[in-house]
Design an enzyme around this catalytic site. Structure first.
Site, PDB file in Angstrom:
ATOM      1  N   ASP A   9       0.992  -1.210  -0.305  1.00  0.00           N
ATOM      2  CA  ASP A   9      -0.011   0.370   0.046  1.00  0.00           C
ATOM      3  C   ASP A   9       0.981   0.828  -0.157  1.00  0.00           C
ATOM      4  O   ASP A   9       1.790   1.113  -0.900  1.00  0.00           O
ATOM      5  CB  ASP A   9      -1.198   0.290   1.165  1.00  0.00           C
ATOM      6  CG  ASP A   9      -2.516   0.598   1.816  1.00  0.00           C
ATOM      7  OD1 ASP A   9      -2.520   1.521   0.658  1.00  0.00           O
ATOM      8  OD2 ASP A   9      -2.949  -0.138   0.590  1.00  0.00           O
ATOM      9  N   HIS A  43      -3.048   6.477   3.209  1.00  0.00           N
ATOM     10  CA  HIS A  43      -4.085   5.078   2.919  1.00  0.00           C
ATOM     11  C   HIS A  43      -4.126   3.398   3.499  1.00  0.00           C
ATOM     12  O   HIS A  43      -4.234   2.805   3.926  1.00  0.00           O
ATOM     13  CB  HIS A  43      -4.122   5.308   1.905  1.00  0.00           C
ATOM     14  CG  HIS A  43      -4.890   4.160   0.725  1.00  0.00           C
ATOM     15  ND1 HIS A  43      -4.664   2.644   0.370  1.00  0.00           N
ATOM     16  CD2 HIS A  43      -6.730   4.426   0.183  1.00  0.00           C
ATOM     17  CE1 HIS A  43      -5.563   2.392   0.565  1.00  0.00           C
ATOM     18  NE2 HIS A  43      -6.882   2.698   0.086  1.00  0.00           N
ATOM     19  N   SER A  78     -11.083  -0.540  -0.728  1.00  0.00           N
ATOM     20  CA  SER A  78      -9.634  -0.252  -0.389  1.00  0.00           C
ATOM     21  C   SER A  78      -9.679  -0.695   0.892  1.00  0.00           C
ATOM     22  O   SER A  78      -9.013  -1.388   1.755  1.00  0.00           O
ATOM     23  CB  SER A  78      -9.268   0.681  -0.150  1.00  0.00           C
ATOM     24  OG  SER A  78      -8.877   0.739  -1.679  1.00  0.00           O
TER      25      SER A  78
END
Length: 1280
Positions: free
Chosen positions: A45, A272, A461
């Site tokens: 990620d 994120h 996600s």
């Protein structure tokens, strides 16, 4: 005091990070030790913050984040420069003196040094925050006060302007210059405010080995005080991390490669990854309700997002991530989560897909991937999970009623549903795409640099790490029970036990994941021969060119007859090439097969040993309702134990489009009720001639506004879903209509997907109508050669009468650049070597680029563009540098995302391509690069109705109607290369101008239905033409490209005096080339023979005026004397008279002007050098030693020069910088130097500018320039 109401309920903490819906809470309440302990999850990620809440320890007290890696290279620092300390001090690459703390242990005494800009590490949001804080604290207060003070001075000078009378000319000059200086200060301060750009702190980096581990210090003090900087060891060994500064709270760690020559600073390119990791495995010992799915699991963080590309993943990062998890001597990975992805044009091949295939099918790691947020249309699943082997678990996003209340604070609960934007299956080649669905939202931890404890994020996600956490729980249970498992047995268990929802099958896959059931299923049904076996399914009959398909997906057809499709099934054991032969010999299974669709015929049984088996499936769409999509699957079960669930399946998706449209081009759907999350798919077979469609939506009922998503998709073979796509979210009021124009391609099925937003509380009705239109050129791309002048284009109206109003517009200029340097080199090292001693190689190409004026450019490598996961090469990345090696910007395969605004100047583009095979890279050593430059203004081409009108500039094309089935020719005229927009581009033959060609009159249609237009430059206009006409050939438009004189032109005859003049000029040129003694001797010879030859005097002056000579009083005196001779030899009065004459009508005027220009330039250079030397003398004196006569002398020189040119003229600005400094006019001096910097920013110019700002007292500016100097002038190119 107000009393609390009795009806207040409990806050639904369980809904912030939902675990009840998927059986996590039930599993852990019955089996607390199945919490992920003993497992490791790799998070591919944007990077995980080990300082974020819940990411410190596991439920067993172990370190949570056991490794941090940045695979992108964005955090790399070149530390190949090795130094040793002298008296405990080393000099960093920033130029600062760095004091080595006494506590450091360095047995070798060697220090590797580098420098890194903080802003190169920061994510965009953090960079914006720190930039603003730095400006607010270090710039604005000082700058505003200085500006106010400068403005007050200007006002004071204006007030006193008429106060004193001046009789002395010099005083008048100084007063005038003083006012200009005050105004220049105001102007400079205003300009600096407008152009404020903070490159951020430059941190020196020091790397050394303490005898046990590599350590690094990042000097965040910016003063060389290493004691107060970050001092940490390699993360895997020490688990040390620290915030870069107390203000940014940006937690970094380090790794070291290549024996200390590369420092890898690991941070985060966005928030994120931390959020994803927290969903998967956060552990809050004091507040377990906020735990992630697998709080006992450990994490390794691998950053695949590249900060240089705004967190976009790169092939380099993905390859390094996969290499890291394949075979690691320090830990083994059980689960991978990747909540990243793109849309590929194909999935049956590609370097990254091959590596991903190895990760799962050779090394046995379960891989979970987000399906994407590109719904609600079908076939919108991204890559991964859509790779050539159906090995990765794709996850869609689901929102439960509890989530609606806790996370979104909705007024009332609605039934659980898939999020509107969640990507849907199937894949283009027929696989489900979405394996299961999971909760796609959570409020949980985010990185500390955001200065908040948690945040709501939603997307697939978030659904993916939920599923990865569930896999971790299952693996944890299996390990503790010593049960044999594989990625295949785990996936089959998840599929078999998922809870089927009353939702779109393409959004949920097999259903909502149920981990408790999955664990029970795995424990109950383990030990079968199929536990370590996957069944590779390949379907044929629908593909071309041997394309491998993972299922059956029939879409671009009329669905009017049955079709037979062959299916191949092959059992493949985990790590097949190294598997025990006895396992292969013992494999034998009997399957019973079923399909619940009456329109599919398939065999009911299949016996299989360790070999390929095939069978046939027949699909008969006749009788199925048109305009809809149908899904089923042929499922195979172990006949000896059907309860194990499906062993393999052949997914079948059949689209039955509407074919018979009203009048052949119209479709209407009556009003439909749309509830929250309701989705309706309409499938239409687009008429072969159609080029655009007009979709009209109308809200027929409802009191409130309706939020409707319109998503239109056509799937073109071997092209991504984005190729032919339209997406729009609209709010429709009651009885309101919304019209949308979209480009279509005839012969392909069009999906029109309408979706009501998932959180809408009120029902509504929407009507849909579509009309197709056609204005179609015979050729899809039009190319016009300038040498041909005119290009005919035939346009056909294939469906109905249309109004034709063609428009041709040029938007970009392209130039093709060849590499000036190329090299293939082995990378190697642990991060760039695939297990099995397979090193990665890289090709580095350098391209020179010259920009003649400010422009917006986009570098594009056509051979590698628009492909990433499907690319035959591992990765590609370009980095563009200015002439000082400062990085201006970067880009990768998706060139349309990356454009740079560049000033006039010279640049270098460095491109790197990676692959395991050097022979493939060698083929690209001459790879050309295309640079697209956006035109400052669009250029429209003239369009005519006939060829004769085009060649005679006759009547231009007027809008006209053309009837159904007819063809209308139009004629495009080549653009004039003398056009003001094109003239300054420096076009050369072979370059192109790119634009678009459209045919409809409506502006919306023009934007939607466009065709590529390419204009090829085959010649450029001659700058000079012969004034005579007798020898001129035919032709018009200035296309004669001979560029020279006639071959019959007589050569000019030279005489002996011309030879003597040429000899004199040659001797003059050599005066500056010889050493001092030789130059002086040659000067005497020339001036003796030619006493009036000023060029010789000037050459001698130039040879005297060197840097070394100007440093001594004696050298400056020689310069002054030599210059004085030249000045005395020039009669200024005739020069002034000549340049004061408005028009010179004499026949010999051009010749006279040439002579006058030479004389003036010699005079100006002599005055400038003389003045500069005198100014240097003055600056060398103490204030008490200065004399009025000396000042008077430089004033006179300044006055004489300004009679001819402005102080900013390049021939004299060097003198005026010194003169202004002598006279204390530092504002004017700074203005001149800043203009020099605008022309070309060099170290010397920057040093002068910094010094000028310091003299002005603008210390905040000079300090900013000093601290960022090493970023503008780095020691070398940044690492890839």
């Amino acid at each position: 005091m107000a009393s609390c109401p009795d009806t207040l309920g409990e806050f639904p903490c369980w809904g912030l990070l939902p675990r009840k819906e998927t059986g996590v809470l039930n599993l852990l309440s019955k089996n607390p030790s199945y919490d992920g302990r003993g497992t490791v999850i790799a998070i591919f990620d944007s990077g995980v913050d080990p300082g974020a809440p819940g990411l410190q320890v596991t439920t067993e007290g172990k370190v949570k984040v056991i490794d941090r890696i940045d695979g992108s290279g964005a955090g790399d620092v070149d530390t190949s420069t090795v130094v040793q300390a002298a008296d405990g001090v080393i000099t960093g690459l920033s130029g600062r003196k760095l004091k080595i703390p006494e506590s450091w242990v360095n047995p070798s005494g060697k220090y590797h040094i580098g420098v890194k800009g903080a802003y190169c590490l920061y994510p965009q949001r953090l960079k914006e925050r720190i930039t603003k804080e730095r400006k607010d604290k270090k710039w604005d207060p000082i700058h505003k006060e200085l500006l106010a003070e400068a403005q007050r001075k200007v006002q004071a000078l204006e007030t006193s302007k008429n106060g004193a009378s001046n009789t002395n000319g010099n005083i008048s000059l100084l007063e005038k210059l003083g006012k200009e200086d005050a105004e220049a200060r105001v102007t400079q301060l205003n300009t600096l405010e407008k152009k404020y750009k903070d490159l951020g702190p430059a941190h020196d980096c020091v790397v050394y080995h303490d005898g046990e581990v590599w350590r690094a210090c990042i000097d965040t003090s910016e003063k060389g005080e290493l004691e107060s900087g970050i001092h940490i060891g390699e993360y895997r060994l020490t688990h040390e991390w620290a915030p870069l500064t107390a203000v940014d709270r940006y937690n970094v760690s380090i790794n070291v490669h290549n024996d200390g020559n590369v420092l890898e600073i690991v941070g985060m390119c966005s928030s994120h990854g931390t959020h994803v990791a927290s969903i998967a495995a956060a552990n809050f010992p004091d507040n377990p309700e906020r735990n992630g799915i697998a709080p006992g699991a450990q994490i390794i963080s691998i950053t695949i997002g590249d900060n240089r590309l705004n967190s976009m993943e790169t092939g380099t990062a993905l390859a390094r991530a996969m290499i890291r998890v394949m075979e690691n001597p320090h830990y083994s990975i059980d689960v991978i989560n990747i909540s990243y992805g793109e849309h590929a044009h194909w999935s049956d091949s590609g370097r990254l897909g091959e590596l991903a295939h190895e990760v799962v099918n050779k090394y046995g790691i379960s891989w979970v991937a987000s399906a994407g947020n590109h719904g609600p249309a079908l076939a919108t699943v991204g890559v991964p999970p859509d790779i050539h082997s159906d090995s990765i678990i794709g996850v869609g996003a689901y929102v439960s009623p509890d989530m609606m209340m806790a996370e979104y604070a909705m007024v009332e609960k609605l039934p659980g549903c898939a999020y509107t934007w969640s990507s849907r299956g199937p894949t283009a080649d027929g696989a489900r795409g979405v394996t299961v669905c999971a909760p796609g939202g959570a409020i949980t931890s985010v990185p500390n640099f955001l200065l908040r404890v948690n945040q709501l994020m939603n997307g697939t996600s978030m659904a993916s790490p939920h599923t990865a956490g569930c896999v971790s729980l299952a693996v944890s249970a299996l390990k503790q029970r010593s049960v044999i498992y594989s990625p295949y047995s785990i996936r089959r268990a998840l599929q078999h036990t998922a809870q089927a929802l009353d939702l779109d099958i393409f959004a949920q896959g097999h259903g909502l994941i149920q981990v408790e059931r999955a664990v029970d299923h795995l424990l109950q049904h383990s030990g079968g021969v199929e536990d370590k076996v996957r069944f590779a399914v390949e379907c044929g009959g629908g593909g071309a060119g041997g394309e491998r398909r993972k299922g059956i997906h029939l879409r671009n057809w009329k669905a009017d007859k049955p079709i037979d499709t062959s299916v191949i099934v092959e059992p493949i054991i985990l790590n097949d090439s190294e598997a025990d032969p006895n396992e292969k010999l013992s494999f034998c299974m009997e399957f019973v097969m079923t399909c619940d669709a009456s329109w599919v015929k398939a065999p009911t049984c299949l016996q299989m040993s360790y070999t390929v088996r095939s069978f046939q499936v027949t699909i008969d769409p006749r009788g199925l309702e048109r305009g809809r999509v149908y899904f089923t699957s042929v499922r195979a079960y172990d006949s000896s134990n059907v309860e194990k669930g499906c062993m393999f399946e052949v997914p079948i998706t059949v689209v039955v489009p509407y074919v018979d449209l009203i009048n052949g081009y119209q479709y209407t759907c009556p009003p439909e009720v749309f509830r929250a999350g309701h989705i309706r798919h309409h499938f239409l077979h687009v008429p072969l001639e159609a080029t655009w469609g007009v979709v009209t939506l109308r809200a027929s009922h409802g009191e409130k506004s309706q939020r409707i998503t319109l998503h239109a998709v056509q799937l073109k073979p071997r092209s991504s879903v984005k190729t032919l796509e339209y997406y729009k979210v609209v709010n429709l009021e009651s009885q309101e209509s919304s019209v949308h124009v979209l480009s279509v391609r005839g012969g392909y099925t069009l999906e029109l997907c309408l979706a009501r937003w998932w959180s809408s509380l009120v029902d509504g009705q929407v009507e849909l109508s579509v009309q197709f239109h056609s204005l179609r050129p015979v050729q899809e791309e039009v190319t016009l050669l300038c040498s041909e002048g005119v290009q005919r284009v035939d346009v056909r109206s294939g469906l109905r009468t249309e109004e034709l109003a063609p428009q041709a517009v040029l938007k970009h200029h392209t130039q093709v650049v060849s590499p000036s340097e190329s090299r293939v080199e082995v990378l190697g090292g642990t991060r760039d070597t695939v297990p099995g001693s397979r090193p990665i190689y890289q090709l580095v190409l350098s391209y020179p680029l010259s920009i003649s004026k400010a422009a917006e450019v986009t570098p594009r490598c056509a051979l590698l563009s628009d492909v990433l996961y499907e690319s035959a090469y591992e990765s590609q990345l370009w980095m563009l540098y200015d002439h000082n090696k400062q990085l201006m910007g970067s880009g990768d395969a998706y060139s349309n995302k990356y454009s740079l605004k560049l000033e006039k100047g010279d640049y270098i583009i460095r491109l790197h391509v990676r692959h395991e095979r050097p022979d493939l890279l060698e083929k690209l050593t001459d790879l050309p690069l295309t640079v697209l430059t956006k035109l400052p203004q669009e250029v429209k081409l003239d369009v005519y109705t006939s060829f004769n009108a085009a060649v005679t500039n006759g009547k231009k094309f007027q809008p006209t109607s053309i009837t159904h089935g007819t063809t209308q020719p139009i004629y495009l005229a080549a653009p004039s290369l003398s056009d003001k927009t094109l003239k300054g581009l420096g076009l050369t033959p072979g370059q192109c101008l790119l634009g678009t060609l459209s045919f409809a009159k409506d502006e919306q249609v023009r934007k939607a239905d466009q065709y590529p237009l390419r204009v090829v430059v085959t010649e450029v206009p001659n700058k000079k033409r012969s004034s005579g006409s007798s020898s001129s050939g035919g032709g018009s438009g200035g296309c004669n490209n001979s560029g020279g004189s006639s071959s019959e032109e007589k050569k000019e005859t030279k005489n002996y005096s011309d030879y003597l003049e040429a000899l004199r000029d040659l001797q003059t040129a050599w005066i500056t080339k010889l050493d001092s003694e030789g130059g002086e001797q040659l000067h005497k010879e020339v001036t003796t023979a030619h006493p009036d030859h000023l060029a010789a005097q000037l050459a001698r002056l130039q040879s005297l005026d060197t840097t070394a000579a100007s440093a001594t009083a004696q050298g400056r005196a020689a310069v002054v004397a030599a210059a004085a001779k030249i000045v005395a030899a020039v009669d200024i009065a005739p020069l002034l008279a000549f340049y004061g004459t408005k028009n010179d009508t004499r026949p010999e005027a051009p010749k006279i002007k040439t002579q006058m220009d030479k004389q003036r330039n010699i005079l100006l250079e002599a005055l400038s050098r003389q003045g500069s030397a005198l100014c240097a003398d003055l600056l060398a004196l103490a204030p008490l030693e200065e004399t009025p006569e000396a000042f008077q002398q430089v004033d006179t020189i300044a006055t004489d020069i300004m009679k001819f040119v402005e102080p900013s003229d390049s021939k004299v600005n060097g003198f005026f910088v010194s003169y202004y400094r002598v006279r204390g006019l530092d504002g004017l001096a700074a203005r001149l130097i800043s203009r020099q910097c605008e022309e070309k920013w060099t170290r010397d110019n920057e040093a002068k500018l910094t010094e000028a700002y310091t003299r002005l007292g603008w210390m905040h500016i000079s300090a900013l320039m000093a601290t960022t100097h090493s970023l503008r002038f780095p020691p070398g190119y940044a690492p890839f």
